[in-house]
Design a protein around this motif. Structure first.
Motif, PDB file in Angstrom:
ATOM      1  N   THR A  55      46.333   3.460 152.399  1.00  0.00           N
ATOM      2  CA  THR A  55      46.421   2.000 152.490  1.00  0.00           C
ATOM      3  C   THR A  55      46.712   1.576 153.925  1.00  0.00           C
ATOM      4  O   THR A  55      47.189   2.368 154.740  1.00  0.00           O
ATOM      5  CB  THR A  55      47.543   1.448 151.575  1.00  0.00           C
ATOM      6  OG1 THR A  55      48.789   2.041 151.963  1.00  0.00           O
ATOM      7  CG2 THR A  55      47.256   1.736 150.114  1.00  0.00           C
ATOM      8  N   ILE A  56      46.395   0.321 154.220  1.00  0.00           N
ATOM      9  CA  ILE A  56      46.728  -0.307 155.499  1.00  0.00           C
ATOM     10  C   ILE A  56      47.642  -1.481 155.187  1.00  0.00           C
ATOM     11  O   ILE A  56      47.249  -2.417 154.475  1.00  0.00           O
ATOM     12  CB  ILE A  56      45.467  -0.792 156.245  1.00  0.00           C
ATOM     13  CG1 ILE A  56      44.576   0.403 156.605  1.00  0.00           C
ATOM     14  CG2 ILE A  56      45.843  -1.573 157.496  1.00  0.00           C
ATOM     15  CD1 ILE A  56      43.259   0.000 157.231  1.00  0.00           C
ATOM     16  N   ALA A  57      48.840  -1.426 155.688  1.00  0.00           N
ATOM     17  CA  ALA A  57      49.843  -2.442 155.368  1.00  0.00           C
ATOM     18  C   ALA A  57      49.759  -3.603 156.345  1.00  0.00           C
ATOM     19  O   ALA A  57      49.422  -3.437 157.523  1.00  0.00           O
ATOM     20  CB  ALA A  57      51.240  -1.824 155.391  1.00  0.00           C
ATOM     21  N   GLY A  58      50.061  -4.776 155.826  1.00  0.00           N
ATOM     22  CA  GLY A  58      50.103  -5.973 156.660  1.00  0.00           C
ATOM     23  C   GLY A  58      51.049  -6.994 156.065  1.00  0.00           C
ATOM     24  O   GLY A  58      51.252  -7.040 154.859  1.00  0.00           O
ATOM     25  N   ARG A  59      51.617  -7.820 156.922  1.00  0.00           N
ATOM     26  CA  ARG A  59      52.550  -8.840 156.463  1.00  0.00           C
ATOM     27  C   ARG A  59      52.109 -10.192 156.999  1.00  0.00           C
ATOM     28  O   ARG A  59      51.550 -10.284 158.101  1.00  0.00           O
ATOM     29  CB  ARG A  59      53.966  -8.512 156.944  1.00  0.00           C
ATOM     30  CG  ARG A  59      55.045  -9.445 156.392  1.00  0.00           C
ATOM     31  CD  ARG A  59      56.425  -8.997 156.826  1.00  0.00           C
ATOM     32  NE  ARG A  59      56.778  -7.707 156.254  1.00  0.00           N
ATOM     33  CZ  ARG A  59      57.278  -7.540 155.031  1.00  0.00           C
ATOM     34  NH1 ARG A  59      57.458  -8.589 154.248  1.00  0.00           N
ATOM     35  NH2 ARG A  59      57.582  -6.340 154.590  1.00  0.00           N
ATOM     36  N   GLY A  60      52.327 -11.253 156.214  1.00  0.00           N
ATOM     37  CA  GLY A  60      51.928 -12.584 156.660  1.00  0.00           C
ATOM     38  C   GLY A  60      52.491 -13.654 155.754  1.00  0.00           C
ATOM     39  O   GLY A  60      53.598 -13.518 155.233  1.00  0.00           O
ATOM     40  N   THR A  61      51.722 -14.710 155.555  1.00  0.00           N
ATOM     41  CA  THR A  61      52.148 -15.855 154.761  1.00  0.00           C
ATOM     42  C   THR A  61      51.017 -16.307 153.858  1.00  0.00           C
ATOM     43  O   THR A  61      49.855 -15.945 154.059  1.00  0.00           O
ATOM     44  CB  THR A  61      52.576 -17.022 155.669  1.00  0.00           C
ATOM     45  OG1 THR A  61      51.476 -17.362 156.530  1.00  0.00           O
ATOM     46  CG2 THR A  61      53.787 -16.665 156.510  1.00  0.00           C
ATOM     47  N   VAL A  62      51.382 -17.127 152.900  1.00  0.00           N
ATOM     48  CA  VAL A  62      50.400 -17.740 152.014  1.00  0.00           C
ATOM     49  C   VAL A  62      49.817 -18.967 152.711  1.00  0.00           C
ATOM     50  O   VAL A  62      50.549 -19.774 153.295  1.00  0.00           O
ATOM     51  CB  VAL A  62      51.038 -18.136 150.676  1.00  0.00           C
ATOM     52  CG1 VAL A  62      50.032 -18.852 149.788  1.00  0.00           C
ATOM     53  CG2 VAL A  62      51.577 -16.900 149.967  1.00  0.00           C
ATOM     54  N   LEU A 341      38.455  -0.040 159.951  1.00  0.00           N
ATOM     55  CA  LEU A 341      38.379   0.620 158.653  1.00  0.00           C
ATOM     56  C   LEU A 341      38.307  -0.379 157.502  1.00  0.00           C
ATOM     57  O   LEU A 341      38.072   0.012 156.354  1.00  0.00           O
ATOM     58  CB  LEU A 341      39.609   1.522 158.463  1.00  0.00           C
ATOM     59  CG  LEU A 341      39.864   2.533 159.589  1.00  0.00           C
ATOM     60  CD1 LEU A 341      41.152   3.259 159.344  1.00  0.00           C
ATOM     61  CD2 LEU A 341      38.702   3.498 159.709  1.00  0.00           C
ATOM     62  N   ILE A 342      38.509  -1.675 157.784  1.00  0.00           N
ATOM     63  CA  ILE A 342      38.556  -2.681 156.733  1.00  0.00           C
ATOM     64  C   ILE A 342      37.184  -3.313 156.583  1.00  0.00           C
ATOM     65  O   ILE A 342      36.555  -3.722 157.569  1.00  0.00           O
ATOM     66  CB  ILE A 342      39.612  -3.751 157.054  1.00  0.00           C
ATOM     67  CG1 ILE A 342      40.984  -3.089 157.229  1.00  0.00           C
ATOM     68  CG2 ILE A 342      39.676  -4.803 155.956  1.00  0.00           C
ATOM     69  CD1 ILE A 342      42.050  -4.043 157.699  1.00  0.00           C
ATOM     70  N   LEU A 343      36.696  -3.396 155.353  1.00  0.00           N
ATOM     71  CA  LEU A 343      35.408  -3.999 155.046  1.00  0.00           C
ATOM     72  C   LEU A 343      35.615  -5.362 154.398  1.00  0.00           C
ATOM     73  O   LEU A 343      36.702  -5.683 153.922  1.00  0.00           O
ATOM     74  CB  LEU A 343      34.610  -3.093 154.109  1.00  0.00           C
ATOM     75  CG  LEU A 343      34.422  -1.637 154.568  1.00  0.00           C
ATOM     76  CD1 LEU A 343      33.661  -0.858 153.507  1.00  0.00           C
ATOM     77  CD2 LEU A 343      33.688  -1.583 155.891  1.00  0.00           C
ATOM     78  N   ASP A 344      34.523  -6.146 154.389  1.00  0.00           N
ATOM     79  CA  ASP A 344      34.603  -7.457 153.745  1.00  0.00           C
ATOM     80  C   ASP A 344      34.828  -7.343 152.243  1.00  0.00           C
ATOM     81  O   ASP A 344      35.256  -8.310 151.603  1.00  0.00           O
ATOM     82  CB  ASP A 344      33.316  -8.253 154.005  1.00  0.00           C
ATOM     83  CG  ASP A 344      33.196  -8.638 155.468  1.00  0.00           C
ATOM     84  OD1 ASP A 344      34.235  -8.680 156.147  1.00  0.00           O
ATOM     85  OD2 ASP A 344      32.068  -8.896 155.926  1.00  0.00           O
ATOM     86  N   ILE A 419      43.449  -1.312 150.271  1.00  0.00           N
ATOM     87  CA  ILE A 419      43.214  -0.031 149.605  1.00  0.00           C
ATOM     88  C   ILE A 419      42.019   0.668 150.239  1.00  0.00           C
ATOM     89  O   ILE A 419      40.935   0.093 150.348  1.00  0.00           O
ATOM     90  CB  ILE A 419      42.979  -0.245 148.093  1.00  0.00           C
ATOM     91  CG1 ILE A 419      44.101  -1.104 147.495  1.00  0.00           C
ATOM     92  CG2 ILE A 419      42.874   1.095 147.392  1.00  0.00           C
ATOM     93  CD1 ILE A 419      45.466  -0.526 147.658  1.00  0.00           C
ATOM     94  N   LEU A 420      42.248   1.935 150.639  1.00  0.00           N
ATOM     95  CA  LEU A 420      41.177   2.752 151.201  1.00  0.00           C
ATOM     96  C   LEU A 420      40.854   3.899 150.241  1.00  0.00           C
ATOM     97  O   LEU A 420      41.091   3.805 149.034  1.00  0.00           O
ATOM     98  CB  LEU A 420      41.588   3.262 152.582  1.00  0.00           C
ATOM     99  CG  LEU A 420      41.910   2.181 153.632  1.00  0.00           C
ATOM    100  CD1 LEU A 420      42.308   2.820 154.951  1.00  0.00           C
ATOM    101  CD2 LEU A 420      40.719   1.250 153.824  1.00  0.00           C
ATOM    102  N   ARG A 421      40.388   5.026 150.754  1.00  0.00           N
ATOM    103  CA  ARG A 421      39.946   6.135 149.908  1.00  0.00           C
ATOM    104  C   ARG A 421      41.138   6.969 149.437  1.00  0.00           C
ATOM    105  O   ARG A 421      42.244   6.868 149.949  1.00  0.00           O
ATOM    106  CB  ARG A 421      38.965   7.019 150.675  1.00  0.00           C
ATOM    107  CG  ARG A 421      39.587   7.732 151.873  1.00  0.00           C
ATOM    108  CD  ARG A 421      38.603   8.672 152.525  1.00  0.00           C
ATOM    109  NE  ARG A 421      38.240   9.749 151.618  1.00  0.00           N
ATOM    110  CZ  ARG A 421      37.433  10.754 151.945  1.00  0.00           C
ATOM    111  NH1 ARG A 421      36.904  10.805 153.151  1.00  0.00           N
ATOM    112  NH2 ARG A 421      37.148  11.703 151.088  1.00  0.00           N
ATOM    113  N   SER A 422      40.876   7.819 148.456  1.00  0.00           N
ATOM    114  CA  SER A 422      41.892   8.718 147.902  1.00  0.00           C
ATOM    115  C   SER A 422      41.766  10.088 148.561  1.00  0.00           C
ATOM    116  O   SER A 422      40.665  10.651 148.637  1.00  0.00           O
ATOM    117  CB  SER A 422      41.723   8.831 146.381  1.00  0.00           C
ATOM    118  OG  SER A 422      42.719   9.671 145.845  1.00  0.00           O
ATOM    119  N   VAL A 423      42.899  10.620 149.044  1.00  0.00           N
ATOM    120  CA  VAL A 423      42.933  11.929 149.708  1.00  0.00           C
ATOM    121  C   VAL A 423      44.098  12.727 149.137  1.00  0.00           C
ATOM    122  O   VAL A 423      45.015  12.171 148.524  1.00  0.00           O
ATOM    123  CB  VAL A 423      43.097  11.761 151.238  1.00  0.00           C
ATOM    124  CG1 VAL A 423      41.909  11.037 151.835  1.00  0.00           C
ATOM    125  CG2 VAL A 423      44.386  11.022 151.572  1.00  0.00           C
TER     126      VAL A 423
END
Length: 452
Positions: A55-62, A341-344, A419-423
């Protein structure tokens, strides 16, 4: 006796049992520890082989996905004085509802009968326009009359020139005839004088011929004068014709100048009429702007001006409005290294502040209290050292997933994981130790094309 002996034996056995157990433990301890270590090793190996979801984590607001759904400020288009507030903070308003009522502060618009006065000016200007139009028509009629009069005068003058030319020709022919008569009289006189010397004619005949010669000479002189007069008459006729033409050109130029002046006056009046109409429209529109209205349905979050009688300038913000039914989205920020690494179409799990949740980084499927989302926008430029992602609600919802809470408020915190690939777990540990980025489940279409 027997009871005492049995008690003695029991006491001896109890005294000897702790020593035997200690000896037994010393003999079996290494074997048991070895078995435990083997079990732990097997368990560790099994854990290393378990699947781990990167996973790629990120923080922000609504926030809101569409610009029109985000909180906005309401501005007044004209300056004025606050007369009345029609709303309070937190109140729901519909599109077109009154928020604020202003009164005029510009002295140019104080007169309540300003529209009537402008209408009177407009009628006066329209009268000037009609007068200018009539002047143009009168000048056109004058030009037509001048043209017709010139045509008649030119015809008369040209006829007079032709007549004078004819008289000149007649007088020229008469002069030739008179001169011929004069020359004949001279010849006759010469012959008579010769015959008088020879005795053929009398003195009376000679005198008669001499008088005849004088008469013919007088006729020649008179005809020459008449011819000169005819020439002068022709010249005067031509001069008169040129004068008529010059006078017509002067009159025509004066009439055309008057017409041009009338056309200029008409254009100027039309310009003034257009300005008056524009001013009247501005006055009508300005009077409609004394009431500040809600641009769309929503809630008055905060009023930015206070009190009654306060003067505000043109374009100042008077209130903050939050649209009623925004299309909610999550705005999170991720590191620049993870953006490629992030796709639409990447899936995201979100945790909203205020909603209890348990999130497992490597096993999002067992998370509790998280919500599904999908990447909608990836910024093309960075904000500081981060890139912004806009996450929208996934449609249709995955199985066993709930829709986003209706109570979400813009500006509240959100934590998301793309969510990315499973390893395997061992690969993830190795990647973390080496500082490598996560792996893509599939390459973007553009990257695959460039690679080919």
């Amino acid at each position: 006796m027997v009871s005492e002996s049995s008690k003695f034996l029991e006491r001896k056995v109890e005294e000897a049992s702790p020593l035997s157990r200690a000896k037994l433990m010393l003999e079996k301890g290494p074997k048991l520890l070895g078995r435990i270590m083997i079990l732990l090793l097997i368990l560790f190996i099994i854990i290393l082989m378990l699947p781990w979801r990167q996973t790629i984590a990120g923080r922000g607001t609504v926030t809101a996905l569409r610009p029109e759904d985000r909180a906005q400020t309401v501005q007044n288009q004209i300056g004025g004085r606050i007369e009345k507030w029609a709303v309070r903070e937190g109140q729901e308003v519909k599109k077109g509802d009154t928020i604020l009522v202003l009164s005029e502060t510009n002295q140019s618009y104080f007169n309540p009968e300003l529209t009537d006065r402008l209408d009177e000016q407009l009628n006066a200007k329209r009268g000037s326009e009609v007068a200018a139009e009539q002047k143009i028509l009168a000048t056109d009629a004058q030009i037509i009359a001048l043209t017709n009069g010139l045509r008649i005068q030119l015809s008369a003058a040209e006829n007079k020139v032709k007549q004078a030319r004819n008289y000149l020709q007649i007088d020229s022919a008469d002069l030739v005839a008179v001169r011929n008569f004069y020359e004949t009289s001279k010849s006759r006189l010469v012959r008579y004088e010769s015959g008088y010397k020879n005795g053929l004619f009398s003195l009376t005949d000679i005198e008669t011929r001499r008088l005849k010669l004088q008469e013919d000479r007088a006729k020649v002189v008179a005809q020459e004068n008449k011819l000169n007069n005819a020439r002068q008459e022709l010249l005067n006729s031509r001069i008169e014709l040129d004068n008529i033409r010059a006078k017509y050109q002067q009159s025509l130029a004066s009439a055309q100048g008057s017409r041009s002046s009338a056309v200029s006056d008409k254009a100027k009046v039309r310009e003034e009429i257009a300005k008056l109409r524009n001013e009247m429209s501005n006055v009508d529109i300005r009077r409609g702007l004394y009431v500040v209205r809600a641009p769309q349905t929503g809630y008055v979050v905060k009023t930015l001006k206070a009190g009654i009688g306060e003067n505000i300038k043109e374009g100042e913000s008077v209130a903050t409005l939050q649209p009623k039914s925004p299309l909610v989205a999550a705005e999170i920020y991720v590191d620049a290294m993870d953006v490629p690494l992030i796709l639409d179409s990447s899936n995201v799990r979100l945790q909203f502040e205020g909603w209890p949740s348990v999130q497992f980084s490597g096993w999002p499927s067992v998370a509790v209290g998280t919500f599904a989302g999908k990447v909608s926008v990836i910024d093309r430029v960075s904000t500081g050292d981060k890139y912004r992602l806009l996450i929208r609600q996934d449609h249709p919802l995955p199985e066993n997933d709930e829709p986003w809470p209706n109570q979400l408020r813009q500006g509240s915190g959100v934590y998301g994981r793309v969510i990315l690939r499973s390893v395997p777990v061992w690969y993830e540990i190795w990647r973390k130790l080496n500082g490598f980025p996560p792996s893509l489940e599939k390459e973007p279409a553009t990257a695959a094309t460039n690679k080919k």
